[in-house]
Write a protein that holds these residues in place. Structure first.
Motif, PDB file in Angstrom:
ATOM      1  N   VAL A 208       5.536  19.408  46.639  1.00 35.65           N
ATOM      2  CA  VAL A 208       4.746  19.894  45.517  1.00 35.65           C
ATOM      3  C   VAL A 208       5.724  20.525  44.544  1.00 35.65           C
ATOM      4  O   VAL A 208       6.501  21.407  44.912  1.00 35.65           O
ATOM      5  CB  VAL A 208       3.687  20.927  45.958  1.00 35.65           C
ATOM      6  CG1 VAL A 208       3.085  21.641  44.754  1.00 35.65           C
ATOM      7  CG2 VAL A 208       2.591  20.258  46.772  1.00 35.65           C
ATOM      8  N   GLN A 209       5.712  20.046  43.310  1.00 32.99           N
ATOM      9  CA  GLN A 209       6.561  20.609  42.266  1.00 32.99           C
ATOM     10  C   GLN A 209       5.682  21.432  41.333  1.00 32.99           C
ATOM     11  O   GLN A 209       4.645  20.962  40.853  1.00 32.99           O
ATOM     12  CB  GLN A 209       7.254  19.519  41.456  1.00 32.99           C
ATOM     13  CG  GLN A 209       8.091  20.096  40.333  1.00 32.99           C
ATOM     14  CD  GLN A 209       8.545  19.058  39.338  1.00 32.99           C
ATOM     15  OE1 GLN A 209       8.131  17.904  39.390  1.00 32.99           O
ATOM     16  NE2 GLN A 209       9.379  19.475  38.422  1.00 32.99           N
ATOM     17  N   ILE A 210       6.105  22.653  41.093  1.00 32.31           N
ATOM     18  CA  ILE A 210       5.382  23.549  40.191  1.00 32.31           C
ATOM     19  C   ILE A 210       6.350  23.929  39.077  1.00 32.31           C
ATOM     20  O   ILE A 210       7.491  24.310  39.348  1.00 32.31           O
ATOM     21  CB  ILE A 210       4.912  24.818  40.922  1.00 32.31           C
ATOM     22  CG1 ILE A 210       4.041  24.457  42.122  1.00 32.31           C
ATOM     23  CG2 ILE A 210       4.164  25.738  39.970  1.00 32.31           C
ATOM     24  CD1 ILE A 210       3.717  25.628  43.007  1.00 32.31           C
ATOM     25  N   THR A 211       5.878  23.850  37.845  1.00 35.89           N
ATOM     26  CA  THR A 211       6.768  24.175  36.739  1.00 35.89           C
ATOM     27  C   THR A 211       6.001  24.746  35.555  1.00 35.89           C
ATOM     28  O   THR A 211       4.824  24.459  35.360  1.00 35.89           O
ATOM     29  CB  THR A 211       7.578  22.926  36.315  1.00 35.89           C
ATOM     30  OG1 THR A 211       8.611  23.320  35.425  1.00 35.89           O
ATOM     31  CG2 THR A 211       6.710  21.872  35.666  1.00 35.89           C
ATOM     32  N   ASP A 212       6.668  25.576  34.809  1.00 37.03           N
ATOM     33  CA  ASP A 212       6.196  26.087  33.510  1.00 37.03           C
ATOM     34  C   ASP A 212       4.824  26.753  33.522  1.00 37.03           C
ATOM     35  O   ASP A 212       4.055  26.591  32.588  1.00 37.03           O
ATOM     36  CB  ASP A 212       6.216  24.962  32.468  1.00 37.03           C
ATOM     37  CG  ASP A 212       7.631  24.558  32.118  1.00 37.03           C
ATOM     38  OD1 ASP A 212       8.396  25.443  31.686  1.00 37.03           O
ATOM     39  OD2 ASP A 212       7.978  23.382  32.289  1.00 37.03           O
ATOM     40  N   LEU A 213       4.540  27.538  34.539  1.00 33.56           N
ATOM     41  CA  LEU A 213       3.281  28.273  34.547  1.00 33.56           C
ATOM     42  C   LEU A 213       3.389  29.592  33.781  1.00 33.56           C
ATOM     43  O   LEU A 213       2.379  30.156  33.388  1.00 33.56           O
ATOM     44  CB  LEU A 213       2.819  28.543  35.980  1.00 33.56           C
ATOM     45  CG  LEU A 213       2.451  27.310  36.795  1.00 33.56           C
ATOM     46  CD1 LEU A 213       1.970  27.715  38.174  1.00 33.56           C
ATOM     47  CD2 LEU A 213       1.401  26.482  36.102  1.00 33.56           C
ATOM     48  N   HIS A 214       4.595  30.089  33.607  1.00 30.54           N
ATOM     49  CA  HIS A 214       4.848  31.322  32.847  1.00 30.54           C
ATOM     50  C   HIS A 214       3.951  32.478  33.284  1.00 30.54           C
ATOM     51  O   HIS A 214       3.438  33.229  32.461  1.00 30.54           O
ATOM     52  CB  HIS A 214       4.698  31.073  31.345  1.00 30.54           C
ATOM     53  CG  HIS A 214       5.706  30.116  30.813  1.00 30.54           C
ATOM     54  ND1 HIS A 214       6.999  30.490  30.523  1.00 30.54           N
ATOM     55  CD2 HIS A 214       5.621  28.795  30.533  1.00 30.54           C
ATOM     56  CE1 HIS A 214       7.666  29.442  30.081  1.00 30.54           C
ATOM     57  NE2 HIS A 214       6.856  28.393  30.087  1.00 30.54           N
ATOM     58  N   GLY A 215       3.758  32.607  34.591  1.00 34.39           N
ATOM     59  CA  GLY A 215       2.986  33.727  35.115  1.00 34.39           C
ATOM     60  C   GLY A 215       1.483  33.586  34.944  1.00 34.39           C
ATOM     61  O   GLY A 215       0.744  34.530  35.205  1.00 34.39           O
ATOM     62  N   ALA A 216       1.001  32.422  34.507  1.00 32.81           N
ATOM     63  CA  ALA A 216      -0.443  32.223  34.331  1.00 32.81           C
ATOM     64  C   ALA A 216      -1.136  32.327  35.686  1.00 32.81           C
ATOM     65  O   ALA A 216      -0.554  32.047  36.728  1.00 32.81           O
ATOM     66  CB  ALA A 216      -0.721  30.855  33.710  1.00 32.81           C
TER      67      ALA A 216
END
Length: 144
Positions: A48-56
């Motif tokens: 699972v790749q997680i990216t660019d959530l910026h703390g959302a």
């Protein structure tokens, strides 16, 4: 005068649509599933790749995100930058690390040494311009 009102109304509608598209793309989870077949892959590997959530946050305590990850039953999680922001609590990353191996590469928004140390102290593999070789289901992977 009617032409001017009509133009303003059209402009307002366009702005509302643009803001709606931005909001949807920023604050909803999207999932892409990619399958790769290769002779070098000995056993199934789920990443699972997680990216660019910026703390959302997605639901209370990020439960929607955690549920999506659990559905995938990953062998590891790859966080590829800007999931968190400097100064944020590392709790989200460390909570995931309690369940799965988490490999973290910082982005420009989370390039903070104290933050990285907190991640490492809680079991997250921080790949700070380094690589790490691992074996998952008899398949060798080199993470950069």
């Amino acid at each position: 005068m009617k032409k001017r009102r009509r133009r303003l109304l059209i402009l307002l509608i366009i702005m509302v649509l643009l803001v709606g598209c931005w909001w949807f793309n920023t604050f909803t989870l999207t999932q892409n599933v990619i399958s790769i077949a290769d002779d070098k892959i000995k056993g199934a590997v789920t990443i699972v790749q997680i990216t660019d959530l910026h703390g959302a946050s997605f639901g209370q305590n990020n439960q929607q995100l955690i549920d999506k990850i659990a559905e995938a039953q990953p062998d590891l999680i790859a966080v590829t930058g800007d999931m968190y922001s400097a100064g944020d609590n590392a709790g989200q990353a460390t909570a995931l690390a309690d369940e799965y191996p988490v490999y973290y590469v910082n982005g420009e928004h989370d390039n903070d040494e104290a933050f990285h140390q907190d991640l490492v102290a809680n079991g997250v593999h921080v790949l700070n311009y380094q690589s790490e070789e691992i074996v998952v289901n008899e398949t060798s992977l080199c993470l950069y």
